[in-house]
Design a protein around this motif. Structure first.
Motif, PDB file in Angstrom:
ATOM      1  N   ILE A  63       0.760  -1.137  -0.119  1.00  0.00           N
ATOM      2  CA  ILE A  63       0.098   0.054   0.029  1.00  0.00           C
ATOM      3  C   ILE A  63       1.029   1.223  -0.003  1.00  0.00           C
ATOM      4  O   ILE A  63       1.551   1.308   0.961  1.00  0.00           O
ATOM      5  CB  ILE A  63      -0.818  -0.005   1.327  1.00  0.00           C
ATOM      6  CG1 ILE A  63      -1.483  -1.100   1.485  1.00  0.00           C
ATOM      7  CG2 ILE A  63      -2.123   1.200   1.073  1.00  0.00           C
ATOM      8  CD1 ILE A  63      -2.442  -1.522   0.389  1.00  0.00           C
ATOM      9  N   MET A  64       0.959   1.963  -0.954  1.00  0.00           N
ATOM     10  CA  MET A  64       1.820   3.270  -1.128  1.00  0.00           C
ATOM     11  C   MET A  64       0.848   4.488  -1.339  1.00  0.00           C
ATOM     12  O   MET A  64      -0.314   4.342  -1.850  1.00  0.00           O
ATOM     13  CB  MET A  64       2.489   3.014  -2.355  1.00  0.00           C
ATOM     14  CG  MET A  64       3.724   4.002  -2.485  1.00  0.00           C
ATOM     15  SD  MET A  64       4.747   3.652  -3.936  1.00  0.00           S
ATOM     16  CE  MET A  64       5.509   1.873  -3.428  1.00  0.00           C
ATOM     17  N   ASP A 108       3.859   1.821   5.811  1.00  0.00           N
ATOM     18  CA  ASP A 108       3.533   1.787   4.306  1.00  0.00           C
ATOM     19  C   ASP A 108       4.500   2.966   3.780  1.00  0.00           C
ATOM     20  O   ASP A 108       4.929   3.929   4.529  1.00  0.00           O
ATOM     21  CB  ASP A 108       2.137   2.708   4.389  1.00  0.00           C
ATOM     22  CG  ASP A 108       0.955   1.526   4.587  1.00  0.00           C
ATOM     23  OD1 ASP A 108       1.442   0.150   4.480  1.00  0.00           O
ATOM     24  OD2 ASP A 108       0.017   1.587   5.166  1.00  0.00           O
ATOM     25  N   ILE A 109       4.724   3.126   2.580  1.00  0.00           N
ATOM     26  CA  ILE A 109       5.561   3.970   1.921  1.00  0.00           C
ATOM     27  C   ILE A 109       4.597   5.400   1.490  1.00  0.00           C
ATOM     28  O   ILE A 109       3.581   5.112   0.909  1.00  0.00           O
ATOM     29  CB  ILE A 109       6.184   3.462   0.740  1.00  0.00           C
ATOM     30  CG1 ILE A 109       7.219   2.321   1.155  1.00  0.00           C
ATOM     31  CG2 ILE A 109       6.904   4.745   0.023  1.00  0.00           C
ATOM     32  CD1 ILE A 109       8.143   1.476   0.004  1.00  0.00           C
ATOM     33  N   GLY A 117       2.742  15.040 -11.490  1.00  0.00           N
ATOM     34  CA  GLY A 117       2.961  13.478 -11.769  1.00  0.00           C
ATOM     35  C   GLY A 117       3.961  12.845 -10.839  1.00  0.00           C
ATOM     36  O   GLY A 117       5.026  13.399 -10.608  1.00  0.00           O
ATOM     37  N   VAL A 118       3.459  11.830 -10.049  1.00  0.00           N
ATOM     38  CA  VAL A 118       4.354  10.985  -9.353  1.00  0.00           C
ATOM     39  C   VAL A 118       5.453  10.567  -9.486  1.00  0.00           C
ATOM     40  O   VAL A 118       6.545  10.363  -9.068  1.00  0.00           O
ATOM     41  CB  VAL A 118       3.315  10.275  -8.388  1.00  0.00           C
ATOM     42  CG1 VAL A 118       2.760   8.888  -9.352  1.00  0.00           C
ATOM     43  CG2 VAL A 118       4.034   9.472  -7.200  1.00  0.00           C
ATOM     44  N   PHE A 119       5.374  10.141 -10.896  1.00  0.00           N
ATOM     45  CA  PHE A 119       6.660   9.308 -11.706  1.00  0.00           C
ATOM     46  C   PHE A 119       7.762  10.635 -12.075  1.00  0.00           C
ATOM     47  O   PHE A 119       8.894  10.251 -12.174  1.00  0.00           O
ATOM     48  CB  PHE A 119       6.405   8.920 -12.765  1.00  0.00           C
ATOM     49  CG  PHE A 119       5.707   7.275 -12.650  1.00  0.00           C
ATOM     50  CD1 PHE A 119       6.552   6.253 -12.432  1.00  0.00           C
ATOM     51  CD2 PHE A 119       4.295   7.254 -12.315  1.00  0.00           C
ATOM     52  CE1 PHE A 119       5.950   5.112 -12.103  1.00  0.00           C
ATOM     53  CE2 PHE A 119       3.685   5.743 -12.186  1.00  0.00           C
ATOM     54  CZ  PHE A 119       4.644   4.822 -12.090  1.00  0.00           C
ATOM     55  N   ASN A 120       7.246  11.733 -11.898  1.00  0.00           N
ATOM     56  CA  ASN A 120       8.054  13.022 -12.242  1.00  0.00           C
ATOM     57  C   ASN A 120       8.830  13.501 -11.205  1.00  0.00           C
ATOM     58  O   ASN A 120      10.037  14.091 -11.352  1.00  0.00           O
ATOM     59  CB  ASN A 120       7.343  14.037 -13.086  1.00  0.00           C
ATOM     60  CG  ASN A 120       6.799  13.716 -14.600  1.00  0.00           C
ATOM     61  OD1 ASN A 120       7.214  12.690 -15.064  1.00  0.00           O
ATOM     62  ND2 ASN A 120       5.526  14.223 -14.683  1.00  0.00           N
ATOM     63  N   ILE A 124       9.356   6.762  -7.162  1.00  0.00           N
ATOM     64  CA  ILE A 124       8.609   5.681  -7.106  1.00  0.00           C
ATOM     65  C   ILE A 124       8.808   4.782  -8.332  1.00  0.00           C
ATOM     66  O   ILE A 124       8.521   3.527  -7.868  1.00  0.00           O
ATOM     67  CB  ILE A 124       7.029   6.265  -7.493  1.00  0.00           C
ATOM     68  CG1 ILE A 124       6.102   5.103  -7.292  1.00  0.00           C
ATOM     69  CG2 ILE A 124       6.817   6.932  -9.040  1.00  0.00           C
ATOM     70  CD1 ILE A 124       4.403   5.367  -7.271  1.00  0.00           C
ATOM     71  N   ASP A 125       9.283   4.887  -9.306  1.00  0.00           N
ATOM     72  CA  ASP A 125       9.574   3.883 -10.325  1.00  0.00           C
ATOM     73  C   ASP A 125      10.862   3.286  -9.728  1.00  0.00           C
ATOM     74  O   ASP A 125      10.832   1.932  -9.798  1.00  0.00           O
ATOM     75  CB  ASP A 125      10.006   4.624 -11.431  1.00  0.00           C
ATOM     76  CG  ASP A 125      10.454   3.446 -12.772  1.00  0.00           C
ATOM     77  OD1 ASP A 125       9.885   2.621 -12.709  1.00  0.00           O
ATOM     78  OD2 ASP A 125      11.439   3.625 -13.559  1.00  0.00           O
TER      79      ASP A 125
END
Length: 660
Positions: A63-64, A108-109, A117-120, A124-125
């Motif tokens: 769960i993140m 939890d993280i 953008g969470v990937f930006n 997370i990746d």
């Protein structure tokens, strides 16, 4: 829906990601201006998220969480787009916290991001690849912004993406539907029921349990608990703890409670003369808007502090007569409906920090005194902020190891809840640092008293201040005068509630800056009611700054009961248009007895027994209070007097220092 993209959902490879599920999305502005969005979050999305999280945890899915929050207090680290769009959640802000209903567990993280953008703007990746999780279940807000970017970016980076459509929302239904239609080619879109069914098909729970290793079967982790609490007539917070995963059902029915619990003395003895004995049943019904959850503190081994303020109700749901919180809510409603008034309140608390190791005495009010407890103060203020107490200031006080915390004003119910939160959070932070604190009015006969200063102002329903009038003496309006006169009229009785223990009266003496006389004073700390100063060089805000301070109060009192009682007395003054005899600008003790008499200044009660006698004989005031509550309060306080009558002053100080 395109199930061919994902034929199964293997739990061991799946992460559930909550995007921007934070307090900023359910604030009053969203509630008022975006009612569909607010209702969709609170009534649809959050319950669905909770179901998905629960099944995910049962299958060991990761769960993140990701939320918008700056790494800095001024937001200089935000993306250019967030700066241009004025999107700003400061570091450690309440509005950056995850909504309590789906709050993260300790392990939890939780990633803070400063772009859409969470990937930006997070790693997370990198984390997902380290965790070997390539299935990503996404839910959150806004569907057409941050959720959209998470879905598309995850798909581009090679993840199997699932979006839960009824656990996402944006400002309108049309925008929500358009967004789902736009990014459906990048993911599998399921609703909550479809997701749960698919997960159960792919991860049969009974088989899953049988596959767990023998070591894991016999190991356990600490369970997350949430305490349903009530702060009783004597200002002690009590309650019962439940597994946090069961919290949702308790919001509807509460947990059991016993009437005789309200007859407990500070010495933890039930007063014999209470009306219930072993009979009766009640419920503690939690107010979901009052939850306090602090996940970490100075002691890494300490479990989260997690509790919710409750109303005490009958088994049919009606508010119980002896519920202090219910009494305060009723009085708030009276002011609003009958007078067209809204009340603003802030409690200031003084306390003594009792370290287990002797501390070096430092000068009063000094930087050295504050720095000596810098770890304590830093953790305390951060924790109060997370709990939405809105702390203003931490300061060193006059006494050795004496400190004070102030906070922003709010409505009476929120303010009284915050008063409890200040006490309980302060105690918990001290405990984690191997210290204790006391809010008792005097911890040593030669010490300096700890008070609670109650600041009050009143506005009309359009926000216009009603206590201020620039054309009247000391700028106190006619309404302010009536209200103050009502409080002074009943103050001999009020002391039995706001200064409610024998030790309280060791503080309420002349020259103690605590008030010993029933008078209103202009910027005068020896008065029972003080007209507080305003910053006069900012003329536009003077009416809003203007407030009155009630001073004969301490931390052995019940915040809810005390505030309700003071409001009763003020209401009496307004309804009967009582006038003040005088407003003084000097220490009333310096006046001779005849001068005080001419000005209508009377001494406050010198002991609890006298104050209780005043209250018992004050039929006007007692008409405001439920009979059952008054009977219980007298039973408790007279029992308390009998239990402490043999104590000398120093023993009395030590005794109450340990309790409060």
């Amino acid at each position: 829906m395109n199930l061919e993209r994902i034929k199964s959902i293997p739990a061991s490879k799946t992460t559930i990601l909550l995007v921007d599920v934070q307090n900023s999305e359910i604030d009053n502005e969203h509630k008022d201006k975006l009612p569909w969005y607010y209702k969709q979050i609170t009534k649809v999305c959050l319950p669905n998220m909770k179901r998905i999280i629960d099944i995910g945890r049962s299958l060991d899915m990761e769960i993140m969480y990701t939320t918008i929050e700056s790494l800095t207090s001024n937001g200089r680290d935000r993306s250019l787009d967030h700066k241009l769009s004025n999107i700003f959640i400061p570091k450690d802000s309440y509005f950056g916290q995850v909504i309590d209903d789906v709050a993260p567990h300790d392990d939890d993280i939780w990633l803070k991001k400063t772009s859409s953008g969470v990937f930006n703007s997070t790693n997370i990746d990198y984390l997902l690849r380290n965790l070997q999780r390539n299935y990503l279940v996404i839910m959150g807000f806004l569907t057409d912004q941050c959720v959209d970017m998470a879905v598309r970016d995850a798909a581009d980076k090679g993840y199997y993406v699932i979006c839960i459509d009824d656990a996402c929302a944006t400002h309108t239904k049309q925008r929500h539907d358009n967004a789902l239609n736009a990014f459906k080619g990048y993911c599998t879109i399921l609703n909550t029921e479809q997701f749960i069914q698919k997960v159960q098909e792919c991860n049969v729970m009974s088989d899953n349990v049988n596959e767990i290793s023998a070591d894991k079967k016999h190991s356990i982790n600490a369970m997350s608990l949430t305490t349903l609490v009530t702060t009783d007539l004597i200002g002690i917070t009590r309650g019962r703890s439940i597994p946090t995963y069961d919290l949702d059902k308790y919001y509807h029915t509460g947990c059991g409670w016993v009437p005789a619990d309200s007859a407990l003395t500070p010495q933890d003895i039930i007063a014999d003369s209470n009306r219930w004995g072993s009979h009766g049943d009640l419920r503690l019904l939690p107010d979901r808007n009052s939850r306090v959850r602090i996940t970490n503190g100075p002691d890494p081994k300490s479990t989260p502090l997690d509790y919710i303020h409750c109303d005490i109700v009958e088994t049919d749901g009606q508010t119980w007569d002896c519920c202090p919180r219910g009494l305060l809510k009723k009085e708030m409603e009276y002011y609003e409906k009958e007078f067209g008034m809204k009340i603003n309140v802030a409690f200031e608390h003084e306390f003594t920090l009792l370290a287990k190791h002797d501390s070096i005495a430092q000068p009063s009010f000094s930087l050295r005194s504050q720095r000596q407890q810098s770890e304590f103060s830093s953790w305390l203020m951060a924790s109060l902020q997370v709990a939405n107490v809105q702390p203003e200031m931490f300061l060193s006080e006059y006494g050795q190891d004496q400190y004070e915390v102030t906070c922003h004003p709010s409505d009476p119910l929120t303010a009284a809840d915050r008063a409890v939160n200040i006490r309980e959070i302060t105690r918990d932070i001290a405990r984690q640092l191997d210290s204790t604190v006391s809010f008792s009015s005097l911890t040593s006969i030669n010490g300096i008293g700890n008070g609670v200063h109650l600041h009050i102002s009143i506005d009309d329903l359009n926000g216009k201040p009603l206590f201020y009038d620039e054309n009247r003496p000391f700028n106190l309006s006619t309404i302010g005068e009536y209200w103050s006169a009502g409080v002074l009229h009943h103050i001999g009785s009020l002391c039995a509630i706001t200064a409610p223990t024998p030790v309280s009266y060791l503080r309420l003496k002349p020259h103690h800056w605590s008030s010993a006389y029933s008078c209103v004073g202009y910027r005068n700390r020896e008065a029972a009611i003080r007209i507080c100063p305003t910053v006069d060089f900012d003329e536009k805000t003077i009416p809003k700054q203007f407030n009155l301070e009630y001073r004969p109060m301490d931390g052995t009192s019940s915040p809810h009961l005390s505030l309700a009682s003071i409001l009763f007395a003020g209401r009496y003054g307004i309804e009967n248009k009582l006038e003040l005899t005088s407003i003084i600008t000097m220490d009333p003790h310096l006046l001779d007895e005849n001068e005080r008499k001419q000005k209508g200044i009377l001494p406050l009660p010198s002991n609890l027994k006298t104050a209780l006698g005043n209250l018992k004989n004050n039929q006007q005031f007692r008409e405001y209070l439920p009979v059952a509550l008054m009977e219980t309060y007298f039973a408790v306080k007279y029992k308390e007097l009998s239990l402490t009558k043999q104590y000398d002053d120093e023993t009395l100080c030590q005794h109450y220092s340990r309790i409060y």
